[in-house]
Design a protein around this motif. Structure first.
Motif, mmCIF file in Angstrom:
data_model
loop_
_atom_site.group_PDB
_atom_site.id
_atom_site.type_symbol
_atom_site.label_atom_id
_atom_site.label_comp_id
_atom_site.label_asym_id
_atom_site.label_seq_id
_atom_site.Cartn_x
_atom_site.Cartn_y
_atom_site.Cartn_z
ATOM 1 N N PRO A 1 67.765 37.355 29.955
ATOM 2 C CA PRO A 1 68.506 36.215 30.477
ATOM 3 C C PRO A 1 69.264 36.586 31.734
ATOM 4 N N ALA A 2 69.425 35.578 32.604
ATOM 5 C CA ALA A 2 70.122 35.817 33.865
ATOM 6 C C ALA A 2 71.623 35.796 33.615
ATOM 7 N N LEU A 3 72.234 36.962 33.634
ATOM 8 C CA LEU A 3 73.672 37.068 33.466
ATOM 9 C C LEU A 3 74.309 37.232 34.834
ATOM 10 N N ALA A 4 75.429 36.614 35.022
ATOM 11 C CA ALA A 4 76.119 36.734 36.302
ATOM 12 C C ALA A 4 77.607 36.681 36.051
ATOM 13 N N GLU A 5 78.371 37.021 37.067
ATOM 14 C CA GLU A 5 79.828 36.973 36.957
ATOM 15 C C GLU A 5 80.410 36.478 38.267
ATOM 16 N N GLY A 6 81.548 35.795 38.155
ATOM 17 C CA GLY A 6 82.284 35.398 39.338
ATOM 18 C C GLY A 6 81.747 34.178 40.057
ATOM 19 N N GLU A 7 80.954 33.346 39.380
ATOM 20 C CA GLU A 7 80.433 32.142 40.021
ATOM 21 C C GLU A 7 81.545 31.129 40.280
ATOM 22 N N PRO A 8 81.289 30.161 41.145
ATOM 23 C CA PRO A 8 82.257 29.082 41.330
ATOM 24 C C PRO A 8 82.414 28.279 40.039
ATOM 25 N N ALA A 9 83.600 27.835 39.756
ATOM 26 C CA ALA A 9 83.859 27.057 38.543
ATOM 27 C C ALA A 9 83.143 25.704 38.605
ATOM 28 N N GLY A 10 82.709 25.238 37.447
ATOM 29 C CA GLY A 10 82.128 23.904 37.329
ATOM 30 C C GLY A 10 80.631 23.835 37.524
ATOM 31 N N ASP A 11 79.993 24.950 37.854
ATOM 32 C CA ASP A 11 78.548 24.982 38.075
ATOM 33 C C ASP A 11 77.868 25.466 36.800
ATOM 34 N N PHE A 12 77.414 24.532 35.972
ATOM 35 C CA PHE A 12 76.712 24.882 34.733
ATOM 36 C C PHE A 12 75.953 23.659 34.251
ATOM 37 N N ASP A 13 75.092 23.856 33.255
ATOM 38 C CA ASP A 13 74.209 22.782 32.786
ATOM 39 C C ASP A 13 74.626 22.174 31.450
ATOM 40 N N TYR A 14 75.110 22.990 30.550
ATOM 41 C CA TYR A 14 75.491 22.485 29.229
ATOM 42 C C TYR A 14 76.459 23.461 28.588
ATOM 43 N N TYR A 15 76.939 23.118 27.403
ATOM 44 C CA TYR A 15 77.857 23.983 26.654
ATOM 45 C C TYR A 15 77.181 24.530 25.405
ATOM 46 N N ILE A 16 77.643 25.698 24.980
ATOM 47 C CA ILE A 16 77.430 26.163 23.604
ATOM 48 C C ILE A 16 78.780 26.150 22.903
ATOM 49 N N LEU A 17 78.829 25.458 21.777
ATOM 50 C CA LEU A 17 79.991 25.503 20.892
ATOM 51 C C LEU A 17 79.718 26.615 19.880
ATOM 52 N N SER A 18 80.489 27.693 19.964
ATOM 53 C CA SER A 18 80.277 28.847 19.102
ATOM 54 C C SER A 18 81.284 28.828 17.964
ATOM 55 N N LEU A 19 80.766 28.773 16.735
ATOM 56 C CA LEU A 19 81.586 28.747 15.526
ATOM 57 C C LEU A 19 81.386 30.059 14.778
ATOM 58 N N SER A 20 82.457 30.776 14.546
ATOM 59 C CA SER A 20 82.403 32.104 13.938
ATOM 60 C C SER A 20 82.711 32.018 12.442
ATOM 61 N N GLN B 1 76.869 35.572 11.133
ATOM 62 C CA GLN B 1 77.936 35.762 12.106
ATOM 63 C C GLN B 1 78.437 34.444 12.688
ATOM 64 N N GLU B 2 77.535 33.673 13.323
ATOM 65 C CA GLU B 2 77.970 32.464 14.023
ATOM 66 C C GLU B 2 76.945 31.343 13.892
ATOM 67 N N ALA B 3 77.447 30.118 14.038
ATOM 68 C CA ALA B 3 76.614 28.943 14.290
ATOM 69 C C ALA B 3 76.895 28.526 15.729
ATOM 70 N N ARG B 4 75.863 28.466 16.551
ATOM 71 C CA ARG B 4 76.015 28.099 17.953
ATOM 72 C C ARG B 4 75.285 26.787 18.199
ATOM 73 N N ILE B 5 76.051 25.780 18.590
ATOM 74 C CA ILE B 5 75.542 24.424 18.714
ATOM 75 C C ILE B 5 75.569 24.023 20.181
ATOM 76 N N CYS B 6 74.457 23.506 20.676
ATOM 77 C CA CYS B 6 74.322 23.180 22.091
ATOM 78 C C CYS B 6 74.725 21.730 22.337
ATOM 79 N N LEU B 7 75.548 21.553 23.358
ATOM 80 C CA LEU B 7 76.137 20.255 23.677
ATOM 81 C C LEU B 7 75.971 19.944 25.159
ATOM 82 N N THR B 8 75.830 18.657 25.467
ATOM 83 C CA THR B 8 75.839 18.227 26.851
ATOM 84 C C THR B 8 77.236 18.414 27.435
ATOM 85 N N ARG B 9 77.353 18.208 28.723
ATOM 86 C CA ARG B 9 78.675 18.298 29.354
ATOM 87 C C ARG B 9 79.610 17.213 28.827
ATOM 88 N N ASP B 10 79.026 16.149 28.244
ATOM 89 C CA ASP B 10 79.823 15.094 27.608
ATOM 90 C C ASP B 10 79.992 15.332 26.113
#
Length: 209
Positions: free
Chosen positions: A13-32, A175-184
């Motif tokens: 996977p493409a990992l990066a650091e220090g990108e401008p804020a707000g540039d992303f496609d969706y969320y992962i809700l991570s439940l531990s 360990q976790e349940a990771r649920i994928c969510l839209t930006r909304d």
């Protein structure tokens, strides 16, 4: 063997650091799964999250901005960092203010939101997902295929389907349940690099303490 090295690089996977804020496609809700965290880390630290009086099941690990492949982290943002009061207010669902602070620094800044809006979104997302009753009240240790946990979540949450949730394992435990969510914060399919379910047939799921 050069082609093996190329394949390994392109498959990662493409990992990066220090990108401008707000540039992303969706969320992962991570439940531990709190009993796993406590058994592997929290007990050694004397973490208050692991006090039997807390009786945590799935806690909020974080709300993570994602790309369709890879994810941003440690983003640049003009927003001020949260106050101690704001991180402390998340401890009821995250277990500790320290985790809330770390999640803001690594992931929250990438959302492009101010701290209050980000934590409000994280709380809203956590509240949107129903933790299956049988897991929330689990009173005995179980060994089970990880897909059983996934199925419990999809049955308890209308609109949530298998491609939208990933169950992870660590050290032979759920360990976790990771649920994928839209930006909304609606349910959506996970990106290919996030859809990596644990394949264990007998993962340990310790009882809620």
């Amino acid at each position: 063997m050069r082609w093996l090295a190329v394949l390994a690089l392109t498959a990662a996977p493409a990992l990066a650091e220090g990108e401008p804020a707000g540039d992303f496609d969706y969320y992962i809700l991570s439940l531990s799964w709190s009993p796993t965290y406590c058994a592997l880390e929290g007990d050694k630290r004397g973490d208050s999250q692991c006090d039997p009086a807390r009786a945590y099941s799935f806690t909020l690990h974080g709300l993570w901005p994602q790309f369709e492949s890879g994810w941003p982290s440690w983003c640049r943002t003009p927003e001020r960092d949260p106050s101690r009061g704001q991180t402390r207010a998340m401890a009821d669902i995250m277990g500790s203010a320290g985790l809330a602070w770390h999640q803001w620094k690594k992931h929250g800044r990438c959302s492009g939101l101010a701290p209050k809006a980000y934590f409000d979104a994280a709380r809203q997302a956590y509240g949107r997902v129903k933790i299956p009753d049988a897991l929330a009240r689990l009173d005995r240790d179980l060994r089970l295929p990880a897909h059983v946990v996934e199925e419990a979540f999809t049955e308890a949450n209308p609109g949530l389907a298998a491609p939208m949730i990933t169950i992870t394992c660590k050290a032979g435990r759920i360990q976790e349940a990771r649920i994928c969510l839209t930006r909304d914060l609606g349910f959506r399919p996970c990106g290919a690099d996030a859809a990596r379910d644990c394949r264990m047939p007998d993962a340990l799921m310790e009882a809620v303490r």
